[in-house]
Design an enzyme around this catalytic site. Sequence first.
Site, PDB file in Angstrom:
ATOM      1  CG  HIS A   1      40.819  41.671  32.675  1.00 25.60           C
ATOM      2  ND1 HIS A   1      39.841  41.180  31.827  1.00 25.60           N
ATOM      3  CD2 HIS A   1      41.860  40.794  32.592  1.00 25.60           C
ATOM      4  CE1 HIS A   1      40.275  40.066  31.256  1.00 25.60           C
ATOM      5  NE2 HIS A   1      41.503  39.809  31.703  1.00 25.60           N
ATOM      6  CB  CYS A   2      40.697  39.003  37.868  1.00 22.65           C
ATOM      7  SG  CYS A   2      41.641  37.932  38.977  1.00 22.65           S
ATOM      8  CB  VAL A   3      45.713  37.985  34.824  1.00 20.42           C
ATOM      9  CG1 VAL A   3      45.854  39.272  34.038  1.00 20.42           C
ATOM     10  CG2 VAL A   3      46.404  38.110  36.180  1.00 20.42           C
TER      11      VAL A   3
END
Length: 298
Positions: free
Chosen positions: A147-149
């Site tokens: 998951h990439c912020v």
Amino acid sequence: MEINVFKLCSGLKFLGYLMILLVAAIIAVSYHAIVIVTCGPQLLRGGAHSVLAFAIIMIFHLLLIMLLWSYYMVVFKDPGSVPENWRAVLPEEALEAGSSLNDRPDCVVDTDGLDRRVFCNYCQNGKPPRCHHCSVCQRCVLKMDHHCVWVVNCVGARNYKFFLLFLLYTFMVTTMDTLVLLPAFINFFGEAKDHSSSPGDLAVIFLAFVLNLAFALSLLCFLVMHASLLSSNTTSIEVYEKRGAARWKYDLGRKKNFEQVFGTKKALWFFPLFSKEDVDNIPALHGLDFPIRADPES
């Protein structure tokens, strides 16, 4: 009082929206430093200076367009969700449909019962191979990488190519900005002392150079890491899962591993697009079925 850690993780989505604003701010500062402060005045000088400045501005805009296009796609493209009431394909069913999924002699369709019949207790649904539950998105993501912020989204089967292109074009833009701003940065302290340039322009050049240099160095590490993962058909999560394996079962060779993510149409490799032919013929792009080596233990 019992604390639900997964609900706390969902708060990272708010941080992601701030990251989008930060990306926009960095692009704005870099644009002002390159186009307005550095190259713009050179266009009026004439001669070789104008030609060089014009070329830099054109290349900068081209890379920026590709960066923004890739960023848009990775932010808004669904990385892949598990269909409702999904169930594993039984070996005998897979054999019947095997020719449509994979007709190459050196790899077969993944029909490992232990790998396919996994159930997610959070989603109350089946989990296809290479699928993982995201604590931030609170759902299962097909071939989840992480998951990439920075993109407020998961990186998975259906947007991994867009994520890699976003990394590539961002690295190219930041590296170009660093090189273009380097002479001005070297002269920064002398001009600041002599007051030969406006304080605002000096501040923009200094800030843009430092930010672009930091991001270029960081992105270089990420690109090297993901190039290694891409070459072995591995996700960031699977790095830990394949430890001890003699040969990763999804490793089909560098060329085919690359095509599993970028497709077979060379003309579209550097664009955040897939051809209809690749979408129809490469099951991995859908995230539910993946070809494996015929000899994964060799």
